[in-house]
Design an enzyme around this catalytic site. Structure first.
Site, PDB file in Angstrom:
ATOM      1  N   GLU A 115      52.582  32.044  20.005  1.00 25.24           N
ATOM      2  CA  GLU A 115      52.248  30.874  20.703  1.00 25.24           C
ATOM      3  C   GLU A 115      52.845  29.523  20.267  1.00 25.24           C
ATOM      4  O   GLU A 115      53.344  29.500  19.132  1.00 25.24           O
ATOM      5  CB  GLU A 115      50.773  31.087  20.238  1.00 25.24           C
ATOM      6  CG  GLU A 115      49.952  32.270  21.047  1.00 25.24           C
ATOM      7  CD  GLU A 115      48.449  32.014  21.006  1.00 25.24           C
ATOM      8  OE1 GLU A 115      47.693  31.465  20.430  1.00 25.24           O
ATOM      9  OE2 GLU A 115      47.945  33.242  21.695  1.00 25.24           O
ATOM     10  N   HIS A 236      43.165  22.337  26.160  1.00 28.24           N
ATOM     11  CA  HIS A 236      44.346  23.436  26.302  1.00 28.24           C
ATOM     12  C   HIS A 236      45.153  23.269  27.609  1.00 28.24           C
ATOM     13  O   HIS A 236      44.572  22.631  28.627  1.00 28.24           O
ATOM     14  CB  HIS A 236      43.664  24.671  26.761  1.00 28.24           C
ATOM     15  CG  HIS A 236      44.483  25.952  26.323  1.00 28.24           C
ATOM     16  ND1 HIS A 236      45.467  26.126  27.440  1.00 28.24           N
ATOM     17  CD2 HIS A 236      44.394  27.067  25.579  1.00 28.24           C
ATOM     18  CE1 HIS A 236      46.279  27.463  26.810  1.00 28.24           C
ATOM     19  NE2 HIS A 236      45.509  28.035  25.813  1.00 28.24           N
ATOM     20  N   ARG A 282      50.017  21.938  21.024  1.00 25.56           N
ATOM     21  CA  ARG A 282      49.233  21.842  22.224  1.00 25.56           C
ATOM     22  C   ARG A 282      48.911  20.281  22.554  1.00 25.56           C
ATOM     23  O   ARG A 282      48.828  20.025  23.712  1.00 25.56           O
ATOM     24  CB  ARG A 282      47.661  22.337  21.794  1.00 25.56           C
ATOM     25  CG  ARG A 282      47.767  23.755  22.304  1.00 25.56           C
ATOM     26  CD  ARG A 282      46.335  24.516  22.296  1.00 25.56           C
ATOM     27  NE  ARG A 282      46.636  25.670  22.116  1.00 25.56           N
ATOM     28  CZ  ARG A 282      45.647  26.664  21.987  1.00 25.56           C
ATOM     29  NH1 ARG A 282      44.648  26.259  21.521  1.00 25.56           N
ATOM     30  NH2 ARG A 282      45.879  28.032  21.965  1.00 25.56           N
ATOM     31  N   HIS A 343      39.003  22.551  25.152  1.00 26.38           N
ATOM     32  CA  HIS A 343      39.032  23.793  24.897  1.00 26.38           C
ATOM     33  C   HIS A 343      38.443  24.199  23.620  1.00 26.38           C
ATOM     34  O   HIS A 343      37.596  25.017  23.250  1.00 26.38           O
ATOM     35  CB  HIS A 343      40.717  24.205  24.797  1.00 26.38           C
ATOM     36  CG  HIS A 343      40.910  25.642  24.447  1.00 26.38           C
ATOM     37  ND1 HIS A 343      40.511  26.827  25.071  1.00 26.38           N
ATOM     38  CD2 HIS A 343      41.544  26.172  23.458  1.00 26.38           C
ATOM     39  CE1 HIS A 343      41.021  27.881  24.304  1.00 26.38           C
ATOM     40  NE2 HIS A 343      41.544  27.403  23.502  1.00 26.38           N
ATOM     41  N   ARG A 378      44.189  21.658  16.104  1.00 23.91           N
ATOM     42  CA  ARG A 378      44.307  23.020  15.723  1.00 23.91           C
ATOM     43  C   ARG A 378      45.521  23.994  16.078  1.00 23.91           C
ATOM     44  O   ARG A 378      45.792  23.732  17.368  1.00 23.91           O
ATOM     45  CB  ARG A 378      42.953  23.730  15.923  1.00 23.91           C
ATOM     46  CG  ARG A 378      43.082  25.547  15.884  1.00 23.91           C
ATOM     47  CD  ARG A 378      41.723  25.720  16.457  1.00 23.91           C
ATOM     48  NE  ARG A 378      41.850  25.973  17.818  1.00 23.91           N
ATOM     49  CZ  ARG A 378      42.157  26.925  18.492  1.00 23.91           C
ATOM     50  NH1 ARG A 378      42.489  28.188  18.058  1.00 23.91           N
ATOM     51  NH2 ARG A 378      42.389  26.805  19.849  1.00 23.91           N
TER      52      ARG A 378
HETATM   53  C1  SIN Z   1      45.270  31.031  24.212  1.00 26.87           C
HETATM   54  O1  SIN Z   1      45.142  32.042  24.362  1.00 26.87           O
HETATM   55  O2  SIN Z   1      46.122  30.249  24.505  1.00 26.87           O
HETATM   56  C2  SIN Z   1      43.973  30.431  23.326  1.00 26.87           C
HETATM   57  C3  SIN Z   1      44.168  30.881  21.878  1.00 26.87           C
HETATM   58  C4  SIN Z   1      43.517  29.700  21.161  1.00 26.87           C
HETATM   59  O3  SIN Z   1      43.129  28.743  21.547  1.00 26.87           O
HETATM   60  O4  SIN Z   1      43.732  29.805  19.869  1.00 26.87           O
END
Ligand code: SIN
Length: 532
Positions: A115, A236, A282, A343, A378
């Site tokens: 991620e 998000h 993010r 988010h 975060r």
């Molecule tokens: C996501 O699946 O993009 C969210 C995961 C997160 O917010 O840590």
């Protein structure tokens, strides 16, 4: 006469933080889990991504720490981050023991996803419904545990905090309203653990469920607990842009799997903003998307997964595939329209490493807490891990607490009548939607001074109205929630005004620089200014 419920441990909220804590302390006493809707309805249930943990040979504890600190933009507490990261593997093992089934690779080992902001594949997940799988397993375990009682449809109103002695306050319990029977109850015990989740609903578009209205943060603040860093709201970058899609989350894991952000004409843009392109942290991706939407006068951008092997895509992301299909989008053939949505709250109730707040016998864990782990932004998939680590530490701490000898004498005020509420419900929804609109317009991804002052004026009036309605009417779910909601919104605005720089998730065009003098949490300065 208000009903008094005595349990050893009282937990507000039924997400991963609350359930983990409850399961750990249940060996040592009786546990009440108070949850305002059904036990499954929590932010955890909506988490798609997973849990970051160092499990591969190419990864290291230092690398996970470093990625977290970089995302946190100078405000993470390194000791808190290190403690959390070091416990990653044991948390995963514990969740597996509770029955959580994570995705495995062909060799039978846990599959490690990628991620944004991570330099290694380290996201342990259950396809693209990790939170739901965790909730399934933990709820099953709590239901099988005779020491735990779950109170559904019970919304917390306020903490019961005793008078200060030598500058210290003690939390003796929590007032709760049963919205089915319309009765008020007091829960007392050795401690109260707030695991009430996030705040996303104070904005118009959020990936959070409707229950995420900042209840725990508002109650803790009113009780005098320290609250910090509320200006850091994480948006998000990719929620589904479709009428009635309710900002359905398109997991960052899809970008980790190879999905690429594009404009309507199919051109890419993230290379202009960060070397990690679609997988940049993010805050950077959300700001870039907002900027491109404005530049191109478009209501959304797109996430393109059409170049990926379609069978693999369907297998790894069944939830996203099926949800998008419901809105007429086949993600194997068409780009997904996406917009940023509120988010995650990186600030909240200040806690130490045992999840203990600044009030005796009051604990907080999960999204409502500010542990120092997330700083100003975060890192993806650190939050479920944080919740498990801090709830476990709290459990080890509270079992050492002595009984609370507090004896309750109800006052007239405590005896709310059972009369049906008679105010106009549409008045409440007008206040709620005005708050959401104001927060979205002035306190979103990009902020400025005039906008923040305008928001403060508007939200102050709306918050006072919400307080008045709460005070002058019989209790109801709606009035209790709106009061929490309005205070939460006001806290975010006040904190955003206070920080005179841009850092992490807080971006103010009138203070675009990151300032060394602001390299600290925002806590004390703001306390007590909001509640007169
Ligand atoms: C996501 O699946 O993009 C969210 C995961 C997160 O917010 O840590």
């Amino acid at each position: 006469m208000a009903m008094i419920n005595k349990y050893d441990f009282i937990v507000i909220g039924s997400g991963i933080a609350g359930l983990t804590f409850a399961l750990k302390v249940a060996k040592h006493g009786t546990v009440a889990i108070v949850t305002k809707k059904e036990d499954r309805e929590s932010n955890t249930n909506y988490a798609q991504g997973g849990i970051a943990s160092v499990l591969s040979n190419t990864d290291s504890i230092d690398s996970h720490i470093s990625d977290t600190l970089i995302a946190g933009a100078g405000l993470c507490h390194e000791d808190a981050v290190r403690m959390m990261v070091m416990e990653g593997k044991s948390c995963i093992d514990e969740l597996i023991k509770f029955g959580v089934e994570f995705s495995k690779n062909e060799a039978g080992a846990l599959e490690l996803g990628m991620e944004g902001g991570h330099s290694q594949n380290r996201i342990i997940h259950a396809k693209d419904f990790t939170g739901k799988e965790i909730e399934r397993a933990l709820i099953k375990a709590t239901k099988e545990n005779k020491s735990i009682t779950v109170f559904e449809n019970h919304i917390a109103i306020d903490l019961l905090v005793s008078e200060e002695t030598a500058g210290e306050k003690t939390c003796d319990g929590v007032w709760v309203f049963n919205s089915k029977t319309e009765t008020k109850k007091l829960f007392t015990g050795k401690c109260v653990m707030l695991c009430s989740g996030g705040v996303g609903n104070v904005f118009q578009h959020t990936t959070n469920p409707a229950i995420a209205t900042g209840d725990g943060i508002a109650m803790a603040y009113r009780a005098g607990a320290k609250v910090a860093n509320m200006e850091f709201v994480q948006f998000h970058p990719t929620s589904l842009y479709a009428p009635d899609a309710n900002s359905f989350l398109i997991s960052e894991a899809l970008r980790g799997f190879g999905g690429v952000l594009k404009l309507k004409d199919g051109s890419t843009f993230m290379e202009k903003y960060h070397p990690l392109k679609s997988l940049a942290p993010r805050d950077i991706v959300a700001r870039a998307i907002e900027k491109e939407m404005k530049l191109n006068n478009e209501p959304c951008v797109y996430l393109d997964a059409t170049h990926l092997v379609s069978e693999k895509l369907k297998q790894e992301f069944p939830n996203i595939y099926n949800q998008c299909l419901k809105f007429g989008i086949d993600i194997t053939k068409e780009m997904i329209p996406v917009v940023p949505a509120a988010h995650y709250m990186c600030g909240g109730i200040v806690t130490d490493k045992n999840a203990h707040t600044s009030i005796r016998r009051l604990y907080a864990s999960g999204e409502c807490a500010c542990t120092g782990v997330h700083g100003a932004n975060r890192l993806a998939s650190n939050s479920l891990l944080e919740a498990v680590v801090y709830s476990r530490n709290a459990a080890a701490d509270v079992v050492l607490l002595e009984d609370n000898l507090f004896a309750f004498t109800p006052s007239i005020e405590d005896e709310h009548s059972k009369t049906k509420s008679n105010f106009n419900l549409s008045k409440l929804s007008i206040i709620k939607s005005s708050i959401q609109k104001t927060m979205t317009q002035y306190v979103g991804i990009v902020r400025n001074n005039i906008g923040l002052q305008t928001a403060l004026e508007k939200i102050s009036v709306l918050k006072n109205e919400a307080e008045e309605i709460f005070k002058n009417n019989p209790l109801s779910y709606e009035t209790i929630e709106l009061r929490h909601f309005a205070l939460t919104a006001k806290l975010i605005v006040e904190f955003a005004i206070q920080r005179k720089e841009s850092r992490g998730l807080h971006y103010n065009i009138d203070y675009p620089e990151t300032m060394e003098s602001w390299k600290h949490d925002s806590v004390i300065e703001i306390q007590k200014r909001i509640i007169e």
